[in-house]
Each structure stands twice: as C-alpha cells, then as structure tokens.
Design an enzyme around this catalytic site. Structure first.
Site, PDB file in Angstrom:
ATOM      1  N   THR A  13       0.834  -1.198   0.000  1.00  0.00           N
ATOM      2  CA  THR A  13       0.000   0.000   0.000  1.00  0.00           C
ATOM      3  C   THR A  13       0.870   1.250   0.000  1.00  0.00           C
ATOM      4  O   THR A  13       2.019   1.224   0.458  1.00  0.00           O
ATOM      5  CB  THR A  13      -0.951   0.022   1.215  1.00  0.00           C
ATOM      6  OG1 THR A  13      -1.860   1.112   1.062  1.00  0.00           O
ATOM      7  CG2 THR A  13      -0.192   0.196   2.522  1.00  0.00           C
ATOM      8  N   GLY A  17      -2.907   5.712   6.053  1.00  0.00           N
ATOM      9  CA  GLY A  17      -3.974   5.317   6.965  1.00  0.00           C
ATOM     10  C   GLY A  17      -4.112   3.806   7.058  1.00  0.00           C
ATOM     11  O   GLY A  17      -4.215   3.238   8.154  1.00  0.00           O
ATOM     12  N   ASP A  74      -7.363  -4.755  -0.821  1.00  0.00           N
ATOM     13  CA  ASP A  74      -8.175  -3.922  -1.699  1.00  0.00           C
ATOM     14  C   ASP A  74      -9.509  -3.780  -1.004  1.00  0.00           C
ATOM     15  O   ASP A  74     -10.111  -4.768  -0.575  1.00  0.00           O
ATOM     16  CB  ASP A  74      -8.347  -4.525  -3.098  1.00  0.00           C
ATOM     17  CG  ASP A  74      -8.772  -3.443  -4.092  1.00  0.00           C
ATOM     18  OD1 ASP A  74      -8.114  -2.384  -4.124  1.00  0.00           O
ATOM     19  OD2 ASP A  74      -9.753  -3.638  -4.811  1.00  0.00           O
ATOM     20  N   ASP A 163     -14.842   7.496   5.805  1.00  0.00           N
ATOM     21  CA  ASP A 163     -15.171   7.305   7.221  1.00  0.00           C
ATOM     22  C   ASP A 163     -16.117   8.365   7.783  1.00  0.00           C
ATOM     23  O   ASP A 163     -16.998   8.038   8.590  1.00  0.00           O
ATOM     24  CB  ASP A 163     -13.894   7.266   8.071  1.00  0.00           C
ATOM     25  CG  ASP A 163     -13.124   5.958   7.934  1.00  0.00           C
ATOM     26  OD1 ASP A 163     -13.618   5.039   7.254  1.00  0.00           O
ATOM     27  OD2 ASP A 163     -12.025   5.856   8.522  1.00  0.00           O
ATOM     28  N   LYS A 183     -12.237   2.014  16.114  1.00  0.00           N
ATOM     29  CA  LYS A 183     -12.542   1.598  14.744  1.00  0.00           C
ATOM     30  C   LYS A 183     -11.934   0.232  14.444  1.00  0.00           C
ATOM     31  O   LYS A 183     -12.565  -0.622  13.806  1.00  0.00           O
ATOM     32  CB  LYS A 183     -12.028   2.638  13.745  1.00  0.00           C
ATOM     33  CG  LYS A 183     -12.264   2.239  12.286  1.00  0.00           C
ATOM     34  CD  LYS A 183     -11.611   3.190  11.311  1.00  0.00           C
ATOM     35  CE  LYS A 183     -11.685   2.627   9.900  1.00  0.00           C
ATOM     36  NZ  LYS A 183     -10.965   3.442   8.918  1.00  0.00           N
TER      37      LYS A 183
END
Length: 201
Positions: A13, A17, A74, A163, A183
């Site tokens: 990635t 985040g 993904d 979000d 979360k």
C-alpha cells in the site's frame, strides 16, 4: 491453510492510513511491517473489476520487487442505493489532478443518492479483501465486511476515506468520530484480519 512463519511482512500500500491500521494489528504478533510506499515502489495499475483481482495485482508487483511475503488489501465502500457503487472504484471517485480528495468523493456519493431520492436509511458496507502472497506464489484470501449506513453532513476528523459519512451498525458515531482503537475493533479490515490471524504462527 498455510501458516505465516516469517517475521517481516510487506504491505502493498501507499496509503498511510491503511498502513497505520495494519501496523497496529500486526504489532501484538511480533511481525515487523513495512510498506510499498515506504520502500518507494511504484503503484501498479489496478485493472480488475473486483477486490480480489486488484489485491492480487498489488501483491504480485510488490513481491516481485522485493522477494518478501506480501499482504495486499483492496477495499472500498458499496452503497446499496447506488447499486453497489463505487465499490472497486472507491478511491477513483476521489481522484483529482492534485491528488485524492475524499470530501469530493463523499459529496458525489451523497449527491447521487439525493438525485435518485434513495430511501433512508441509506445502507452501505465497507468491504476489505486481504490477500497474503508468499514468494513461491502461494496465496490465502480473507474477506471482511462492516455493514452500516450513510449520514450527511459528514462528521468527525479521524480515519480516512469515506469514514466521516459512515456509521457502522450498532453505533451512533461515524468511523471518523471514533479513535483508531475503537474503529479497529469493528472495521471491515478488522473483520478480515481476524480471519487472517488463523494463519499467524
């Protein structure tokens, strides 16, 4: 199901985040995590129309560049009132000539729902596909989902992506109003990661 015995893992990635979430999830297992972004690897073009296919593209590109075992993610949001869109195009909706703008993406999603007069609650699901790839080509796939509904205007300053407009089922706050720890207990990625933990030695 093959066990992951290696103690160094590459996350395919360039999204900080996502990397932060993964790093927190792997830390208790003593696995050192680095990312394709931190190593300066190029981002491959994602040409598949499904989460598994795009995760596989990212994993293979990172593995071939480094020879390390790779975990690719993904993920995206599927909005029922939009026929499952944006789905695999979740990040594409945020693309601008100056980089990604998720305020723009969320505005588009809500505007399209309004144009369709979509009924409330405007249900949606965050979906995550984790694909673990070893250098010999073996792969394991783990899928997670977080069902919920959308709200407008957006709320909260934490998290990333969509979000601020997403309230998970059973909660009264958006993902962006929660701490990362909160979360990470209930997210789509956490759901997939709990399944992945079965392969951690």
């Amino acid at each position: 199901m093959r066990k992951l015995t290696e103690k160094k893992l590459l996350i395919a990635t360039h999204n900080k985040g996502k990397l932060d979430e993964m790093r927190a999830m792997f830390a208790p297992h003593g696995i050192e995590v680095t990312s394709a972004g931190e190593l300066g690897l190029a981002e491959p073009v994602e040409t598949e129309d499904n989460f598994v296919g795009n995760a596989r593209i990212k994993a293979r590109a990172a593995m071939e560049a480094t020879g390390l075992p790779v975990l690719a993610d993904d993920s995206g949001i599927t909005i029922d009132g939009l026929g499952g869109a944006p789905g695999v195009y979740t990040a594409d909706w945020a693309e601008t000539p100056n980089g990604r703008d998720f305020d723009l993406a969320m505005t588009r999603a809500w505007t399209e729902l309004e144009a369709l007069n979509a009924p409330e609650p405007r249900t949606a699901q965050f979906r995550a596909t984790l694909l673990l790839l070893w250098p010999d080509g073996h792969e394991e796939i783990f899928e997670g989902v977080a069902p919920g509904h959308l709200v407008w205007p957006t709320r909260g300053a934490h998290g990333h992506g969509y979000d601020p407009m997403f309230i998970p089922d059973g909660q009264d706050r958006t993902f962006a109003e929660m701490t990362a720890e909160e979360k990470n207990q209930i997210s789509h990625r956490a759901d997939a990661f709990r399944k992945l933990e079965a392969v951690l030695a």
